[in-house]
Design a protein around this motif. Structure first.
Motif, short mmCIF file in Angstrom:
data_model
loop_
_atom_site.label_atom_id
_atom_site.label_comp_id
_atom_site.label_asym_id
_atom_site.label_seq_id
_atom_site.Cartn_x
_atom_site.Cartn_y
_atom_site.Cartn_z
N ALA A 1 -7.15 -76.29 25.91
CA ALA A 1 -6.74 -74.94 25.96
C ALA A 1 -7.88 -73.98 25.73
O ALA A 1 -8.15 -72.83 26.61
N TYR A 2 -8.61 -74.12 24.83
CA TYR A 2 -10.05 -73.26 24.43
C TYR A 2 -10.96 -73.39 25.84
O TYR A 2 -11.50 -72.29 25.92
N SER B 1 2.89 -73.06 17.11
CA SER B 1 2.08 -74.06 17.35
C SER B 1 2.70 -75.13 17.67
O SER B 1 3.67 -75.72 17.56
N THR C 1 1.87 -78.28 16.76
CA THR C 1 1.97 -79.08 15.48
C THR C 1 3.38 -78.74 14.55
O THR C 1 4.38 -79.63 14.33
N ARG D 1 -0.49 -83.61 14.70
CA ARG D 1 -1.79 -82.65 14.66
C ARG D 1 -2.72 -83.73 15.37
O ARG D 1 -3.79 -83.03 16.27
N ALA E 1 -2.10 -82.66 18.95
CA ALA E 1 -2.14 -81.13 19.10
C ALA E 1 -3.58 -81.01 19.41
O ALA E 1 -4.05 -79.95 20.07
N LYS E 2 -4.60 -81.50 18.53
CA LYS E 2 -5.86 -81.05 18.47
C LYS E 2 -6.52 -81.31 19.98
O LYS E 2 -7.18 -80.21 20.44
N LYS F 1 -5.19 -78.38 22.23
CA LYS F 1 -5.69 -77.11 21.67
C LYS F 1 -7.50 -77.04 22.19
O LYS F 1 -7.67 -75.84 22.66
N ASP F 2 -7.96 -78.26 22.12
CA ASP F 2 -9.44 -77.96 22.67
C ASP F 2 -9.39 -77.66 24.22
O ASP F 2 -10.24 -76.89 24.58
#
Length: 482
Positions: A216-217, A11, A13, A206, A209-210, A213-214
């Motif tokens: 990427a999703y 990850s 993070t 974090r 990364a959030k 990640k959003d």
């Protein structure tokens, strides 16, 4: 060669936290090491300064009260009286240095007359010659039977303007630099900084990364055909905000293009099916004897016209695909631009019904050489003139104006047609796109402008829409000068 082994991922993070933590630990270790050296050095200098001060105090006291130097044995005063042993201890408590140095009173030959530790382990050791012969107040030395490094502070005892002895204070370097409380405080401070840094790094990692990640999703959703993605807008970091905003715009654009592609595919299919159906119906009528004589000839003529239209559309498709993969050869020639544009305008007028169209041409004041492919150049402007004629519904004005910059020749085609709606202007160069005004009035595949732009770029130029309103439209083609 394909790699069947899937690389292990971690990850974001964890990746950044571990690396930041490693960097932090290395940095703090270096800081702690340098701080310990600095504290050790500062402590040594401070204690040596205090020992010098102590030596001066003892020297002044002896000089003020002594008439002679005491002999070896218990401390004695200047008159041979016993010296209060507390004299040494009072000075040490006054200094409060946390060490217990050895204080000697020696004569000028280095013989020990008195000391504060008469029963200590170094009583039998004479003062080294290096200390007695040194002119410095602070001397580093070693005893012959010891590898331990000592510091000595030496102060003269002067009575009646005559040096009668010395106060020598000695202590090991180990004791002078020994610290417990300071090192503990340094360790606590470094530990607190490490914990604080770890918490800050973890929190910031974090936070970074959030949104990634959003995104990427959301990318996986777009990959699966779902363009209705939800991404936050309340992002303070400029770069992260740009990433999220750009991705949302891209998803919206893809959704728009997907809907357009479906619509355009249906439109292209319909445009190709219409002439085929017409040809089939006309020929079937002739075959079944439904029409005879002149009507039969008219049906054949109509079938030929539909065949020509079908051939043109298929040719446009083939040409567009060829230009898309750069498989059309381009033959460059050095030509004079005024003459070329004049010939292009004349040829188009001869092949069109232009009785109700007023076409004007403004050329450059001086000849200019350009390197172009004549066929591709004429195809671009033939398509632009034809589009202008359709936009004006056969009557109006078309102006062709040439100008130049330091590097390019600029050719503008200006018509007085009904213009292109604002919402469609960004889409006119999309393949197979046909505006609402053309969709039901003009047959075609929507490849004219995209193909013209490709042709202009193939001769090192470009085609752009400059302006369009209900009063007319202006297109611009730039060609590099030689």
């Amino acid at each position: 060669m394909s790699n069947n082994h899937k690389e292990k991922r971690i990850s974001l993070t964890r990746y950044w936290t571990t690396r930041y933590l490693l960097t932090l630990c290395i940095g703090l270790t270096i800081v702690a090491f340098l701080s310990a050296i600095w504290i050790r050095h500062s402590t040594l200098q401070n204690r040596l300064n205090m020992l010098e001060f102590m030596g001066e105090e003892l020297t002044n006291r002896l000089e003020d009260n002594a008439t002679n130097i005491p002999s070896v044995g218990p401390p004695k005063g200047p008159n041979g009286n016993k010296v209060d042993p507390g004299m040494f201890r009072e000075r040490q408590r006054f200094m409060d240095m946390g060490i217990d140095p050895t204080i000697y009173i020696v004569d000028t030959e280095g013989n020990i007359l008195s000391m504060n530790h008469p029963k200590g382990p170094v009583v039998q050791q004479a003062i080294p010659d290096s200390v007695m012969s040194s002119e410095s107040d602070v001397i580093k030395f070693k005893y012959e039977d010891s590898s331990q490094l000592y510091y000595a502070v030496k102060k003269e005892i002067v009575i009646d303007n005559k040096t009668v002895g010395y106060i020598i204070i000695t202590e090991t370097k180990e004791h002078l630099t020994h610290l417990n409380q300071e090192y503990s405080q340094l360790a606590i401070m470094i530990g607190c900084l490490a914990l604080l840094g770890l918490g800050a790094i973890y929190f910031l990692s974090r936070r970074l990364a959030k949104p990634i990640k959003d995104v990427a999703y959301a990318a996986k959703q777009v990959q699966n055909g779902n363009y209705n993605i939800q991404l936050p807008d309340n992002i303070k970091e400029e770069e992260v905000y740009e990433l999220v905003h750009s991705f949302k715009e891209m998803a919206s654009r893809l959704q728009q293009l997907e809907a357009m592609r479906t619509e355009l595919l249906a439109g292209v299919t319909h445009e190709l099916k219409t002439p085929v159906t017409s040809i089939s119906g006309l020929l079937q009528a002739i075959q079944d004897g439904v029409v005879e004589g002149d009507d039969q000839k008219e049906f054949i003529r109509m079938a030929v016209n539909e065949t020509t239209k079908l051939k043109t559309m298929v040719g446009d498709l083939l040409a567009f695909n060829s230009f898309s993969v750069n498989s059309i050869p381009v033959k460059f020639e050095n030509l004079e631009i005024n003459q070329v544009i004049q010939e292009t305008v004349t040829q188009w007028e001869l092949t069109q019904d232009t009785e109700e169209i007023e076409l004007t041409l403004v050329t450059l004041s001086e000849p200019r050489q350009v390197e172009i492919d004549l066929v591709r150049f004429q195809q671009v402007f033939t398509n632009l003139f034809t589009n202008s004629k359709q936009a004006m519904k056969g009557h109006g004005k078309i102006a062709v104006k040439l100008s130049e910059t330091a590097n390019d020749v600029i050719i503008r085609v200006i018509d007085t047609g009904m213009g292109i709606p604002t919402e469609e202007q960004t889409l006119i160069f999309e393949r197979f796109y046909r505006g609402e005004n053309k969709k039901y009035e003009v047959r075609g595949l929507g490849l004219g402008l995209p193909l013209s732009k490709m042709m202009a770029q193939s001769i090192r130029g470009d085609l752009r829409l400059i302006d369009s309103s209900e009063n007319g439209t202006t297109f611009e083609v730039n060609i590099p000068k030689l």
